[in-house]
Design a protein around this motif. Structure first.
Motif, PDB file in Angstrom:
ATOM      1  N   LEU A 162      -6.021   4.837   4.455  1.00  0.00           N
ATOM      2  CA  LEU A 162      -6.492   5.062   3.087  1.00  0.00           C
ATOM      3  C   LEU A 162      -8.013   5.043   3.019  1.00  0.00           C
ATOM      4  O   LEU A 162      -8.623   5.837   2.299  1.00  0.00           O
ATOM      5  CB  LEU A 162      -5.897   4.005   2.151  1.00  0.00           C
ATOM      6  CG  LEU A 162      -4.411   4.165   1.812  1.00  0.00           C
ATOM      7  CD1 LEU A 162      -3.901   2.951   1.053  1.00  0.00           C
ATOM      8  CD2 LEU A 162      -4.174   5.434   1.001  1.00  0.00           C
ATOM      9  N   LEU A 163      -8.620   4.150   3.767  1.00  0.00           N
ATOM     10  CA  LEU A 163     -10.074   4.063   3.779  1.00  0.00           C
ATOM     11  C   LEU A 163     -10.690   5.364   4.291  1.00  0.00           C
ATOM     12  O   LEU A 163     -11.655   5.885   3.717  1.00  0.00           O
ATOM     13  CB  LEU A 163     -10.507   2.885   4.651  1.00  0.00           C
ATOM     14  CG  LEU A 163     -11.975   2.453   4.591  1.00  0.00           C
ATOM     15  CD1 LEU A 163     -12.344   1.989   3.192  1.00  0.00           C
ATOM     16  CD2 LEU A 163     -12.230   1.336   5.601  1.00  0.00           C
ATOM     17  N   ASP A 164     -10.126   5.909   5.340  1.00  0.00           N
ATOM     18  CA  ASP A 164     -10.635   7.156   5.912  1.00  0.00           C
ATOM     19  C   ASP A 164     -10.487   8.332   4.948  1.00  0.00           C
ATOM     20  O   ASP A 164     -11.250   9.306   5.021  1.00  0.00           O
ATOM     21  CB  ASP A 164      -9.900   7.481   7.222  1.00  0.00           C
ATOM     22  CG  ASP A 164     -10.267   6.529   8.344  1.00  0.00           C
ATOM     23  OD1 ASP A 164     -11.272   5.806   8.211  1.00  0.00           O
ATOM     24  OD2 ASP A 164      -9.526   6.480   9.351  1.00  0.00           O
ATOM     25  N   ARG A 165      -9.500   8.243   4.058  1.00  0.00           N
ATOM     26  CA  ARG A 165      -9.284   9.309   3.089  1.00  0.00           C
ATOM     27  C   ARG A 165     -10.080   9.104   1.804  1.00  0.00           C
ATOM     28  O   ARG A 165      -9.979   9.891   0.873  1.00  0.00           O
ATOM     29  CB  ARG A 165      -7.790   9.411   2.762  1.00  0.00           C
ATOM     30  CG  ARG A 165      -6.935   9.910   3.911  1.00  0.00           C
ATOM     31  CD  ARG A 165      -5.454   9.676   3.643  1.00  0.00           C
ATOM     32  NE  ARG A 165      -5.036  10.197   2.349  1.00  0.00           N
ATOM     33  CZ  ARG A 165      -3.909   9.829   1.723  1.00  0.00           C
ATOM     34  NH1 ARG A 165      -3.106   8.935   2.285  1.00  0.00           N
ATOM     35  NH2 ARG A 165      -3.591  10.360   0.559  1.00  0.00           N
ATOM     36  N   GLY A 166     -10.857   8.020   1.754  1.00  0.00           N
ATOM     37  CA  GLY A 166     -11.691   7.767   0.585  1.00  0.00           C
ATOM     38  C   GLY A 166     -11.068   6.892  -0.476  1.00  0.00           C
ATOM     39  O   GLY A 166     -11.577   6.830  -1.604  1.00  0.00           O
ATOM     40  N   TRP A 167      -9.984   6.166  -0.120  1.00  0.00           N
ATOM     41  CA  TRP A 167      -9.274   5.361  -1.107  1.00  0.00           C
ATOM     42  C   TRP A 167      -9.400   3.864  -0.825  1.00  0.00           C
ATOM     43  O   TRP A 167      -8.482   3.088  -1.069  1.00  0.00           O
ATOM     44  CB  TRP A 167      -7.797   5.770  -1.166  1.00  0.00           C
ATOM     45  CG  TRP A 167      -7.638   7.215  -1.503  1.00  0.00           C
ATOM     46  CD1 TRP A 167      -7.306   8.223  -0.660  1.00  0.00           C
ATOM     47  CD2 TRP A 167      -7.853   7.819  -2.775  1.00  0.00           C
ATOM     48  NE1 TRP A 167      -7.287   9.429  -1.323  1.00  0.00           N
ATOM     49  CE2 TRP A 167      -7.619   9.211  -2.629  1.00  0.00           C
ATOM     50  CE3 TRP A 167      -8.224   7.336  -4.033  1.00  0.00           C
ATOM     51  CZ2 TRP A 167      -7.751  10.100  -3.682  1.00  0.00           C
ATOM     52  CZ3 TRP A 167      -8.346   8.236  -5.081  1.00  0.00           C
ATOM     53  CH2 TRP A 167      -8.107   9.597  -4.899  1.00  0.00           C
ATOM     54  N   ASP A 176      -8.503   1.395  -3.613  1.00  0.00           N
ATOM     55  CA  ASP A 176      -7.080   1.095  -3.769  1.00  0.00           C
ATOM     56  C   ASP A 176      -6.693  -0.109  -2.910  1.00  0.00           C
ATOM     57  O   ASP A 176      -5.925  -0.982  -3.343  1.00  0.00           O
ATOM     58  CB  ASP A 176      -6.232   2.300  -3.347  1.00  0.00           C
ATOM     59  CG  ASP A 176      -6.216   3.403  -4.390  1.00  0.00           C
ATOM     60  OD1 ASP A 176      -6.903   3.266  -5.419  1.00  0.00           O
ATOM     61  OD2 ASP A 176      -5.509   4.402  -4.165  1.00  0.00           O
ATOM     62  N   VAL A 177      -7.194  -0.132  -1.690  1.00  0.00           N
ATOM     63  CA  VAL A 177      -6.877  -1.229  -0.762  1.00  0.00           C
ATOM     64  C   VAL A 177      -7.465  -2.534  -1.274  1.00  0.00           C
ATOM     65  O   VAL A 177      -6.790  -3.577  -1.268  1.00  0.00           O
ATOM     66  CB  VAL A 177      -7.403  -0.909   0.650  1.00  0.00           C
ATOM     67  CG1 VAL A 177      -7.039  -2.030   1.616  1.00  0.00           C
ATOM     68  CG2 VAL A 177      -6.853   0.422   1.149  1.00  0.00           C
ATOM     69  N   ARG A 178      -8.701  -2.488  -1.714  1.00  0.00           N
ATOM     70  CA  ARG A 178      -9.347  -3.705  -2.226  1.00  0.00           C
ATOM     71  C   ARG A 178      -8.611  -4.239  -3.452  1.00  0.00           C
ATOM     72  O   ARG A 178      -8.442  -5.454  -3.613  1.00  0.00           O
ATOM     73  CB  ARG A 178     -10.812  -3.417  -2.558  1.00  0.00           C
ATOM     74  CG  ARG A 178     -11.651  -3.060  -1.330  1.00  0.00           C
ATOM     75  CD  ARG A 178     -13.107  -2.813  -1.704  1.00  0.00           C
ATOM     76  NE  ARG A 178     -13.863  -2.389  -0.521  1.00  0.00           N
ATOM     77  CZ  ARG A 178     -14.058  -1.113  -0.185  1.00  0.00           C
ATOM     78  NH1 ARG A 178     -13.576  -0.131  -0.966  1.00  0.00           N
ATOM     79  NH2 ARG A 178     -14.735  -0.806   0.898  1.00  0.00           N
ATOM     80  N   LEU A 180      -8.252  -8.083   6.068  1.00  0.00           N
ATOM     81  CA  LEU A 180      -7.080  -7.710   6.857  1.00  0.00           C
ATOM     82  C   LEU A 180      -6.465  -6.407   6.358  1.00  0.00           C
ATOM     83  O   LEU A 180      -6.060  -5.556   7.156  1.00  0.00           O
ATOM     84  CB  LEU A 180      -6.047  -8.838   6.823  1.00  0.00           C
ATOM     85  CG  LEU A 180      -6.449 -10.124   7.546  1.00  0.00           C
ATOM     86  CD1 LEU A 180      -5.418 -11.209   7.305  1.00  0.00           C
ATOM     87  CD2 LEU A 180      -6.643  -9.887   9.033  1.00  0.00           C
ATOM     88  N   LEU A 181      -6.375  -6.236   5.047  1.00  0.00           N
ATOM     89  CA  LEU A 181      -5.797  -4.997   4.524  1.00  0.00           C
ATOM     90  C   LEU A 181      -6.679  -3.794   4.828  1.00  0.00           C
ATOM     91  O   LEU A 181      -6.176  -2.716   5.143  1.00  0.00           O
ATOM     92  CB  LEU A 181      -5.555  -5.112   3.020  1.00  0.00           C
ATOM     93  CG  LEU A 181      -4.098  -5.426   2.623  1.00  0.00           C
ATOM     94  CD1 LEU A 181      -3.672  -6.786   3.134  1.00  0.00           C
ATOM     95  CD2 LEU A 181      -3.901  -5.325   1.121  1.00  0.00           C
ATOM     96  N   LEU A 223       0.838  -1.206   0.000  1.00  0.00           N
ATOM     97  CA  LEU A 223       0.000   0.000   0.000  1.00  0.00           C
ATOM     98  C   LEU A 223       0.869   1.250   0.000  1.00  0.00           C
ATOM     99  O   LEU A 223       1.097   1.842   1.048  1.00  0.00           O
ATOM    100  CB  LEU A 223      -0.949   0.003   1.222  1.00  0.00           C
ATOM    101  CG  LEU A 223      -1.969  -1.119   1.319  1.00  0.00           C
ATOM    102  CD1 LEU A 223      -2.726  -1.057   2.648  1.00  0.00           C
ATOM    103  CD2 LEU A 223      -2.952  -1.046   0.164  1.00  0.00           C
ATOM    104  N   SER A 224       1.435   1.673  -1.195  1.00  0.00           N
ATOM    105  CA  SER A 224       0.863   1.266  -2.467  1.00  0.00           C
ATOM    106  C   SER A 224       1.902   1.151  -3.589  1.00  0.00           C
ATOM    107  O   SER A 224       1.556   0.804  -4.703  1.00  0.00           O
ATOM    108  CB  SER A 224      -0.176   2.307  -2.927  1.00  0.00           C
ATOM    109  OG  SER A 224      -1.225   2.447  -2.023  1.00  0.00           O
ATOM    110  N   PHE A 225       3.185   1.447  -3.323  1.00  0.00           N
ATOM    111  CA  PHE A 225       4.152   1.590  -4.407  1.00  0.00           C
ATOM    112  C   PHE A 225       4.253   0.338  -5.277  1.00  0.00           C
ATOM    113  O   PHE A 225       4.162   0.418  -6.511  1.00  0.00           O
ATOM    114  CB  PHE A 225       5.532   1.954  -3.854  1.00  0.00           C
ATOM    115  CG  PHE A 225       6.601   2.055  -4.903  1.00  0.00           C
ATOM    116  CD1 PHE A 225       6.685   3.162  -5.723  1.00  0.00           C
ATOM    117  CD2 PHE A 225       7.520   1.028  -5.091  1.00  0.00           C
ATOM    118  CE1 PHE A 225       7.656   3.248  -6.715  1.00  0.00           C
ATOM    119  CE2 PHE A 225       8.492   1.106  -6.066  1.00  0.00           C
ATOM    120  CZ  PHE A 225       8.572   2.223  -6.888  1.00  0.00           C
TER     121      PHE A 225
END
Length: 237
Positions: free
Chosen positions: A206-211, A214-216, A196-197, A33-35
């Motif tokens: 990232l989730l809190d920032r709206g991304w 990307d994690v999924r 888990l991610l 997450l995420s390079f």
């Protein structure tokens, strides 16, 4: 007589990555997450990705290589087209050169120095990366980058899982004890990677920032059948 075992090591952070490079190991840089995930998607689209260490201006490097600098996720599309979001490369223009800076994966890759080879490994291309590294027939260090904060490195579970996924594809007798434990941990939770991610520290950020997408995306094991290798300063297939 059988083939002599090739030692596969697990390491963490840029200092250990530099030591592995000095040994002449092949290096697999894992920054889920995420390079590393972003690099894998980019090279799949035919993009040349130049890693930029965190203390260097990516605009300066982009000018030198005839490319464009990546921008912050929030700055797409106003200030640029590409960022550390893997989704920003799904419709990338083949052949373009993009400079990506990050304090973890990009910095580790850019400082790899004398490594025999450098790959960007992630959950999305774990098997292909392991095959490419193993084919070199030399020692390999799988580097879980972690989160760099000043002179310290914070453990990042997503990179540990990504490293475990890569290590799971090597012959068991080749692994160091540390690598074996990492691989076994991955095997236990491989069916719960997305949850888990999303719930780990970096994923929640990232989730809190709206991304969250990307994690999924980053949690999709072996979504891409390719190895991203550093050649002449940029990652390509």
């Amino acid at each position: 007589m059988g083939r002599a075992a090739v030692l596969i090591r697990l390491a963490c952070g840029p200092v250990e990555g530099a030591r592995a490079a000095e040994r002449g190991d092949a290096l697999v840089v894992v920054d889920v997450l995420s390079f590393s995930t972003t690099v894998a998607v980019a090279v799949a689209r035919g993009v040349r990705v130049h890693p930029c260490p965190w203390d260097r201006d990516p605009r300066e490097l982009a000018e030198l290589v005839g490319g464009v600098p990546g921008v912050r996720r929030e700055e797409v599309p106003v200030l640029g087209r590409y960022s550390l979001s893997p989704l920003s490369f799904l419709d990338a223009t083949p052949g373009v050169a993009v400079v990506l800076a990050s304090p973890n994966g990009a910095t580790c890759a850019a400082l790899a120095g004398r490594a025999a080879a450098v790959f960007a490994g992630a959950l999305v291309n774990a098997s292909a990366t392991a095959r490419a590294a193993a084919a070199l027939g030399r020692p390999v260090t799988v580097l879980a980058c972690g989160e760099c904060a000043g002179d310290s490195v914070r453990f990042a579970v997503e990179d540990w899982l990504g490293a475990g996924a890569v290590l799971d594809c090597f012959a068991e007798r080749d692994l160091s004890v540390e690598a074996e434990v990492c691989r076994d941990g991955f095997r236990v939770v491989r069916d719960r990677l997305e949850r888990l991610l999303l719930d780990c520290a970096s994923g929640r950020e990232l989730l809190d920032r709206g991304w969250g997408d990307d994690v999924r995306f980053a949690a999709c094991l072996d979504r891409l059948d390719l190895a991203a290798r550093l050649q002449d300063g940029c990652f390509v297939t």
